[in-house]
Write a protein that holds these residues in place. Structure first.
Motif, PDB file in Angstrom:
ATOM      1  N   TYR A 223       0.855  -1.197   0.000  1.00 34.91           N
ATOM      2  CA  TYR A 223       0.000   0.000   0.000  1.00 34.91           C
ATOM      3  C   TYR A 223       0.890   1.246   0.000  1.00 34.91           C
ATOM      4  CZ  TYR A 223      -4.318  -2.662   0.809  1.00 34.91           C
ATOM      5  OH  TYR A 223      -5.387  -3.510   0.675  1.00 34.91           O
ATOM      6  N   CYS A 224       1.978   1.212   0.759  1.00 37.93           N
ATOM      7  CA  CYS A 224       2.904   2.367   0.776  1.00 37.93           C
ATOM      8  C   CYS A 224       3.484   2.598  -0.617  1.00 37.93           C
ATOM      9  CB  CYS A 224       4.054   2.141   1.753  1.00 37.93           C
ATOM     10  SG  CYS A 224       3.563   2.298   3.450  1.00 37.93           S
ATOM     11  N   ALA A 225       3.886   1.517  -1.291  1.00 37.66           N
ATOM     12  CA  ALA A 225       4.456   1.661  -2.640  1.00 37.66           C
ATOM     13  C   ALA A 225       3.405   2.269  -3.576  1.00 37.66           C
ATOM     14  CB  ALA A 225       4.931   0.310  -3.174  1.00 37.66           C
ATOM     15  N   ALA A 226       2.145   1.847  -3.436  1.00 36.56           N
ATOM     16  CA  ALA A 226       1.077   2.397  -4.289  1.00 36.56           C
ATOM     17  C   ALA A 226       0.855   3.871  -3.972  1.00 36.56           C
ATOM     18  CB  ALA A 226      -0.212   1.604  -4.099  1.00 36.56           C
ATOM     19  N   GLU A 227       0.962   4.234  -2.688  1.00 42.58           N
ATOM     20  CA  GLU A 227       0.737   5.628  -2.295  1.00 42.58           C
ATOM     21  C   GLU A 227       1.751   6.585  -2.924  1.00 42.58           C
ATOM     22  OE1 GLU A 227      -1.535   6.062   1.889  1.00 42.58           O
ATOM     23  OE2 GLU A 227       0.380   5.032   2.051  1.00 42.58           O
ATOM     24  N   THR A 228       2.952   6.082  -3.223  1.00 44.77           N
ATOM     25  CA  THR A 228       3.951   6.951  -3.866  1.00 44.77           C
ATOM     26  C   THR A 228       3.519   7.328  -5.277  1.00 44.77           C
ATOM     27  OG1 THR A 228       5.242   5.127  -4.810  1.00 44.77           O
ATOM     28  CG2 THR A 228       5.862   5.860  -2.591  1.00 44.77           C
ATOM     29  N   LEU A 229       2.464   6.691  -5.788  1.00 43.62           N
ATOM     30  CA  LEU A 229       1.963   7.011  -7.137  1.00 43.62           C
ATOM     31  C   LEU A 229       0.753   7.941  -7.061  1.00 43.62           C
ATOM     32  CD1 LEU A 229       2.383   3.387  -8.421  1.00 43.62           C
ATOM     33  CD2 LEU A 229       3.533   5.361  -9.440  1.00 43.62           C
ATOM     34  N   GLY A 230       0.529   8.526  -5.893  1.00 43.90           N
ATOM     35  CA  GLY A 230      -0.504   9.558  -5.772  1.00 43.90           C
ATOM     36  C   GLY A 230      -1.908   9.053  -5.492  1.00 43.90           C
ATOM     37  N   VAL A 231      -2.025   7.859  -4.921  1.00 47.63           N
ATOM     38  CA  VAL A 231      -3.354   7.395  -4.500  1.00 47.63           C
ATOM     39  C   VAL A 231      -3.321   7.203  -2.978  1.00 47.63           C
ATOM     40  CG1 VAL A 231      -4.162   6.216  -6.581  1.00 47.63           C
ATOM     41  CG2 VAL A 231      -2.641   5.012  -5.004  1.00 47.63           C
ATOM     42  N   SER A 232      -4.480   7.299  -2.342  1.00 41.79           N
ATOM     43  CA  SER A 232      -4.447   7.102  -0.890  1.00 41.79           C
ATOM     44  C   SER A 232      -4.855   5.677  -0.557  1.00 41.79           C
ATOM     45  CB  SER A 232      -5.372   8.099  -0.187  1.00 41.79           C
ATOM     46  OG  SER A 232      -6.689   7.616  -0.220  1.00 41.79           O
ATOM     47  N   ARG A 233      -4.355   5.235   0.566  1.00 42.15           N
ATOM     48  CA  ARG A 233      -4.643   3.865   0.996  1.00 42.15           C
ATOM     49  C   ARG A 233      -6.145   3.691   1.243  1.00 42.15           C
ATOM     50  NH1 ARG A 233      -1.312   1.340   5.907  1.00 42.15           N
ATOM     51  NH2 ARG A 233       0.274   2.555   4.863  1.00 42.15           N
ATOM     52  N   ASP A 234      -6.747   4.738   1.812  1.00 41.10           N
ATOM     53  CA  ASP A 234      -8.190   4.658   2.074  1.00 41.10           C
ATOM     54  C   ASP A 234      -8.974   4.454   0.778  1.00 41.10           C
ATOM     55  OD1 ASP A 234      -7.525   5.038   4.663  1.00 41.10           O
ATOM     56  OD2 ASP A 234      -8.696   6.864   4.965  1.00 41.10           O
ATOM     57  N   ASP A 235      -8.575   5.194  -0.274  1.00 50.42           N
ATOM     58  CA  ASP A 235      -9.272   5.039  -1.561  1.00 50.42           C
ATOM     59  C   ASP A 235      -9.113   3.616  -2.091  1.00 50.42           C
ATOM     60  OD1 ASP A 235     -10.157   7.570  -1.547  1.00 50.42           O
ATOM     61  OD2 ASP A 235      -8.683   8.354  -2.991  1.00 50.42           O
ATOM     62  N   LEU A 236      -7.899   3.104  -1.999  1.00 53.56           N
ATOM     63  CA  LEU A 236      -7.652   1.745  -2.510  1.00 53.56           C
ATOM     64  C   LEU A 236      -8.489   0.733  -1.738  1.00 53.56           C
ATOM     65  CD1 LEU A 236      -3.768   1.834  -2.923  1.00 53.56           C
ATOM     66  CD2 LEU A 236      -5.495   2.074  -4.711  1.00 53.56           C
ATOM     67  N   TYR A 237      -8.559   0.944  -0.448  1.00 48.42           N
ATOM     68  CA  TYR A 237      -9.306   0.031   0.395  1.00 48.42           C
ATOM     69  C   TYR A 237     -10.800   0.091   0.078  1.00 48.42           C
ATOM     70  CZ  TYR A 237      -8.698  -3.283   4.033  1.00 48.42           C
ATOM     71  OH  TYR A 237      -8.605  -4.468   4.691  1.00 48.42           O
ATOM     72  N   GLU A 238     -11.257   1.324  -0.145  1.00 50.31           N
ATOM     73  CA  GLU A 238     -12.683   1.448  -0.486  1.00 50.31           C
ATOM     74  C   GLU A 238     -12.996   0.783  -1.824  1.00 50.31           C
ATOM     75  OE1 GLU A 238     -13.425   5.588   0.341  1.00 50.31           O
ATOM     76  OE2 GLU A 238     -13.308   5.074   2.486  1.00 50.31           O
ATOM     77  N   GLN A 239     -12.055   0.880  -2.768  1.00 47.20           N
ATOM     78  CA  GLN A 239     -12.256   0.194  -4.068  1.00 47.20           C
ATOM     79  C   GLN A 239     -12.386  -1.315  -3.864  1.00 47.20           C
ATOM     80  OE1 GLN A 239      -9.043   1.133  -6.747  1.00 47.20           O
ATOM     81  NE2 GLN A 239      -9.454   3.337  -6.633  1.00 47.20           N
ATOM     82  N   LEU A 240     -11.569  -1.839  -2.969  1.00 42.47           N
ATOM     83  CA  LEU A 240     -11.627  -3.285  -2.693  1.00 42.47           C
ATOM     84  C   LEU A 240     -12.987  -3.661  -2.104  1.00 42.47           C
ATOM     85  CD1 LEU A 240     -10.253  -6.139  -2.216  1.00 42.47           C
ATOM     86  CD2 LEU A 240      -9.687  -5.286   0.057  1.00 42.47           C
ATOM     87  N   LEU A 241     -13.394  -2.896  -1.091  1.00 44.82           N
ATOM     88  CA  LEU A 241     -14.638  -3.252  -0.396  1.00 44.82           C
ATOM     89  C   LEU A 241     -15.868  -3.047  -1.279  1.00 44.82           C
ATOM     90  CD1 LEU A 241     -13.872  -1.919   3.199  1.00 44.82           C
ATOM     91  CD2 LEU A 241     -13.492  -4.189   2.262  1.00 44.82           C
ATOM     92  N   ALA A 242     -15.755  -2.114  -2.246  1.00 45.36           N
ATOM     93  CA  ALA A 242     -16.883  -1.875  -3.150  1.00 45.36           C
ATOM     94  C   ALA A 242     -16.882  -2.880  -4.304  1.00 45.36           C
ATOM     95  CB  ALA A 242     -16.806  -0.458  -3.693  1.00 45.36           C
TER      96      ALA A 242
END
Ligand SMILES: [Fe+2]
Ligand SMILES: [Fe+2]
Length: 334
Positions: A99-118
Motif C-alpha cells: 500500500y505504501c508503494a502504491a501511495e507513492t503514485l498519488g493514491v491514498s490507501r483509504d481510496d484503494l481500500y474502499e475500491q476493494l470493499l466496493a
C-alpha cells in the motif's frame, strides 16, 4: 498450449519512433535498466497500470490472511500455531509495504481500500477457496506462497523503484512461508494413512487454483504486452506457470503425492513438464465473485474496516493534536 502470441492492434506497443520525445526518453531509461522513482515523469497509463497491479497485490496479501487465519486457533501444536501466527502477520506486513508503494503514485490507501470493499478492485482468486483441513495450511504455504514467489522473484527487477524494493523484502519472507508449508506436507506424508490422504486431498483441491494464480494464458491476457515493454512484468504468465510446474512436481513426488493432472508428463526434448489445460471458466467465475468464499471474504474485510473506524479516528485526532502542540511549543533554548 504454446500458441504463437497473437497481438491485436489494441495490444500493440508503440515503437520508439512513434513516441513523443518525453515518452521516448522514458522508454529508453527503462530499456537501459534504470529504475523509475516516485517524483519523476511517467506516462499516465504506466502510473495507472502500476497502481492497479500494486494495489491488487496489496489486497491479495491482506485478504490472503483470512483462509489461514481460520486455522490459527486449531493448529495441531503450540509450535505450529506460533509459526502460522508469524506467517499471517508477515502477510499483513506485505500488504502494508505494498500500500505504501502504491501511495507513492498519488493514491491514498483509504481510496484503494474502499475500491476493494466496493468490489471495484481485484485480489488473487485463490483466496476465495476454503481451508477445510490442516493439510490445506500446508498446501497454501507450499503451493500458493510457492506460486507467489515465482511471480515475485521476477518483480524484484521491475522498473518502478518502490515496488521493486518492496519485492526484495517480501521475497525473503515468502521463502520461509513456502518452507513451512512444505514442512507441514512432509510431516503429514510421513504420518498415518489418514494424514497422508489428507495431504493428497489438499493438493487435489489446491493444485489447479495455484496454476490459475499466474493469470490467463499470454494470448488472452490484455495487459501483458505493454507491461512487459515497461518492465512492470519481466516474464510472461505462461513462462511463470511452466517454471512453477517444473519446480513443484518433483517436490510432490519426493513426498509421495500425486499431482492431479492426467496430462502431466516429462518432455525430454523441452526438458520441462507438459501439463493439462487450466479450467479458465472456473477462474473467470471466481474472479467474477462466484467462488466458494468470495462473499465471506469481503464480509470479513468490511467488518474489519468498520470495526477499526474508531481507531483510525483516534489516531488522526492524536496526530492532529501532536502537530498542533509542536507548532505552538516555544523553541527550546540550546
Ligand atoms: Fe505475502
Ligand atoms: Fe506468503
Amino acid at each position: 498450449m504454446y500458441a504463437q502470441m497473437v497481438k491485436t492492434d489494441a495490444d500493440r506497443v508503440k515503437s520508439l519512433d512513434e513516441m513523443d520525445p518525453q515518452e521516448r526518453a522514458f522508454q529508453q531509461r527503462i530499456d537501459a535498466g534504470e529504475k523509475i522513482e516516485p517524483k519523476e515523469w511517467m506516462p499516465e497509463p504506466y502510473r495507472k497500470t502500476l497502481v492497479r497491479q500494486i494495489s491488487q497485490h496489496a489486497h491479495s496479501e491482506v485478504v490472503g490472511q483470512l483462509p489461514e487465519g481460520n486455522w490459527i486457533t486449531r493448529a495441531p501444536t503450540l509450535e505450529r500455531k506460533a509459526i502460522l501466527l508469524a506467517k499471517v502477520q508477515d502477510e499483513a506486513g506485505h500488504g502494508l509495504y505494498l500500500y505504501c508503494a502504491a501511495e507513492t503514485l498519488g493514491v491514498s490507501r483509504d481510496d484503494l481500500y474502499e475500491q476493494l470493499l466496493a468490489g471495484r478492485a481485484k485480489y488473487s482468486s485463490i483466496f476465495n477457496y476454503p481451508t477445510l483441513s490442516w493439510a490445506d495450511i500446508g498446501a497454501i504455504g507450499w503451493l500458493v506462497d510457492g506460486a507467489a514467489i515465482m511471480n515475485q522473484v521476477q518483480l524484484q527487477k521491475t522498473s518502478y523503484g518502490p515496488y521493486s524494493r518492496a519485492m526484495i523484502r517480501i521475497c525473503k519472507e515468502e521463502s520461509f512461508h513456502q518452507r513451512q508449508g512444505y514442512d507441514i506436507m512432509m510431516k503429514l506424508c510421513a504420518g498415518t494413512a489418514e494424514q497422508k490422504a489428507m495431504a493428497q486431498d489438499a493438493i487435489d483441491r489446491w493444485w489447479w487454483p495455484s496454476l490459475m494464480m499466474f493469470g490467463p494464458s499470454d494470448d488472452a491476457s490484455v495487459h501483458s504486452v505493454q507491461s512487459m515493454a515497461w518492465k512492470i512484468k519481466i516474464l510472461s504468465n505462461d513462462e511463470l506457470r511452466q517454471r512453477f510446474v517444473d519446480q513443484t512436481v518433483p517436490q510432490a513426488e519426493f513426498i509421495g503425492l500425486k499431482v492431479p493432472d492426467p496430462d502431466l508428463k516429462w518432455n525430454e526434448k523441452r526438458q520441462s513438464y507438459d501439463f493439462g489445460e487450466v479450467d479458465w471458466d472456473e477462474f473467470f467465475q471466481v474472479l467474477a465473485g462466484n467462488g466458494p468464499c468470495n462473499r465471506e471474504r469481503m464480509a470479513s474485510r468490511t467488518r474489519a474496516w468498520e470495526d477499526g473506524a474508531w481507531f483510525r479516528e483516534a489516531l488522526t485526532a492524536h496526530a492532529d493534536k501532536a502537530a498542533k502542540r509542536k507548532a505552538t511549543a516555544p523553541i527550546a533554548a540550546e
